[in-house]
Design a protein around this motif. Structure first.
Motif, mmCIF file in Angstrom:
data_model
loop_
_atom_site.group_PDB
_atom_site.id
_atom_site.type_symbol
_atom_site.label_atom_id
_atom_site.label_comp_id
_atom_site.label_asym_id
_atom_site.label_seq_id
_atom_site.Cartn_x
_atom_site.Cartn_y
_atom_site.Cartn_z
ATOM 1 N N GLU A 120 0.221 -2.436 -2.748
ATOM 2 C CA GLU A 120 0.902 -2.749 -1.484
ATOM 3 C C GLU A 120 1.877 -3.900 -1.670
ATOM 4 O O GLU A 120 3.007 -3.866 -1.167
ATOM 5 N N ARG A 121 1.473 -4.911 -2.397
ATOM 6 C CA ARG A 121 2.308 -6.099 -2.596
ATOM 7 C C ARG A 121 3.601 -5.773 -3.329
ATOM 8 O O ARG A 121 4.657 -6.341 -3.030
ATOM 9 N N ASP A 123 5.120 -2.804 -3.376
ATOM 10 C CA ASP A 123 5.780 -1.645 -2.771
ATOM 11 C C ASP A 123 5.552 -0.376 -3.588
ATOM 12 O O ASP A 123 6.466 0.424 -3.798
ATOM 13 N N GLU A 126 2.627 4.141 -1.953
ATOM 14 C CA GLU A 126 2.801 5.589 -1.871
ATOM 15 C C GLU A 126 2.782 6.243 -3.247
ATOM 16 O O GLU A 126 2.401 7.404 -3.393
ATOM 17 N N ARG A 142 7.750 -3.010 -11.908
ATOM 18 C CA ARG A 142 6.928 -3.614 -10.867
ATOM 19 C C ARG A 142 5.447 -3.412 -11.161
ATOM 20 O O ARG A 142 4.637 -4.317 -10.954
ATOM 21 N N SER A 169 16.755 -2.906 -8.081
ATOM 22 C CA SER A 169 15.454 -3.219 -8.679
ATOM 23 C C SER A 169 15.406 -4.662 -9.158
ATOM 24 O O SER A 169 14.373 -5.329 -9.071
ATOM 25 N N GLN A 172 14.747 -6.842 -6.231
ATOM 26 C CA GLN A 172 13.333 -6.763 -5.851
ATOM 27 C C GLN A 172 12.480 -7.632 -6.762
ATOM 28 O O GLN A 172 11.582 -8.344 -6.300
#
Length: 305
Positions: A120-121, A123, A126, A142, A169, A172
């Motif tokens: 979750e942290r 992203d 999913e 990531r 990216s 991010q």
């Protein structure tokens, strides 16, 4: 308190001297940027601090533990994200994270909870159930960083973490680094991307051929290569000739003249009035501030990627 201390560290491979007498100190909770061209010795210094390589001379400590005599203790306090994502493509993102958690002696439930939290942290919630071989380069990067944070180490080494990433990216990744630093982590970042160091690092060391050539904040390093400059563009070659004769330019072209300036509005107005008086009206004005690119080229023998 300094999270990382390096005193007189040197390293060579055969006849090739890779590092020569490096000294540095990184306060806890800050981002330290190590900047330099290819072959400067950045990765070698990271490997020494991560206990993967022994220095030939000098000493280094991480969170108070010597990297040679207390290597095991150092490894408990650090994470290392290398230049290439170290992920298992045949597992899902969640399975990669759970595997690292179990290897770091977390219980099954704790490892699964930590995996969900990190997905979750970063992203990746999913994509957590998908095989890593289907991930994009940015997603793998990531996930690689998330895997290094399973046990929340106080010191994080990022060795060129955004190499090969697209601009989105990269942005991010910068956001994640800022988040880690704001949470109290100490970040040791190596990079060839000058903007990256400028954006993220509290202090920067510039090394070239294994030698430290400059250290300081981004602003202090920029001051070393000169102050601001103003570029005046003219409509004719005759105006350029008049300006060159009247001023003491640091550079000139067929259409423009560049002079040193303090950057104040009053000084720029005075300069424009002066050009009008000598019959060389200015078409365009641009003020240039020094960048880390200028620092890099001025102080090293190489160029940025």
């Amino acid at each position: 308190m300094d999270a990382i201390q390096v005193q007189g560290v040197s390293k060579s491979y055969g006849a090739q001297q890779v590092l020569t007498g490096i000294d540095l100190a990184v306060p806890a909770g800050t981002v330290f940027g190590l900047l330099g061209p290819n072959g400067a010795g950045k990765t070698t210094l990271v490997r020494i601090l991560a206990t993967l390589v022994r220095p030939d001379a000098g000493r280094a400590s991480v969170v108070g533990h010597d990297v040679v005599t207390s290597a095991f203790e150092v490894r408990q306090k650090i994470s290392l994200t290398g230049q290439y994502a170290a992920v298992d493509e045949l597992q899902t993102g969640r399975e990669n994270l759970v595997m690292v958690g179990r290897l770091r002696r977390l219980g099954r439930s704790a490892a699964r909870r930590r995996a969900v939290s990190l997905l979750e942290r970063f992203d990746l919630a999913e994509a957590g159930g998908k095989l890593v071989k289907t991930y994009s380069g940015g997603m793998r990067r990531r996930l690689d960083l998330a895997m290094s944070l399973v046990t929340e180490p106080p010191v994080i080494f990022l060795d060129e973490p955004t190499t090969g990433l697209d601009p989105r990216s990269r942005q991010q990744m910068w956001s994640f680094v800022r988040e880690l630093a704001s949470g109290g982590s100490t970040i040791f970042l190596t990079t060839q991307y000058l903007e990256e160091a400028d954006q993220l690092a509290d202090r920067i060391m510039l090394i070239d051929h294994g030698v430290a050539v400059a250290e300081g904040t981004a602003d202090s390093l920029k001051v070393r290569v000169g102050g601001e400059r103003v570029s005046l563009t003219f409509a004719s070659a005759s105006s350029v000739a008049l300006a060159v004769a009247d001023l003491d330019p640091v550079a000139s072209t067929a259409t423009s003249v560049t002079v040193a300036t303090s950057g104040t509005a009053a000084e720029v107005r005075e300069l424009l009035d002066r050009m009008d008086k000598i019959g060389a009206p200015v078409d365009k004005v641009a003020i240039h501030r020094p960048t880390l690119d200028d620092v890099f080229f001025a102080l090293t023998g190489g160029g940025p990627r």
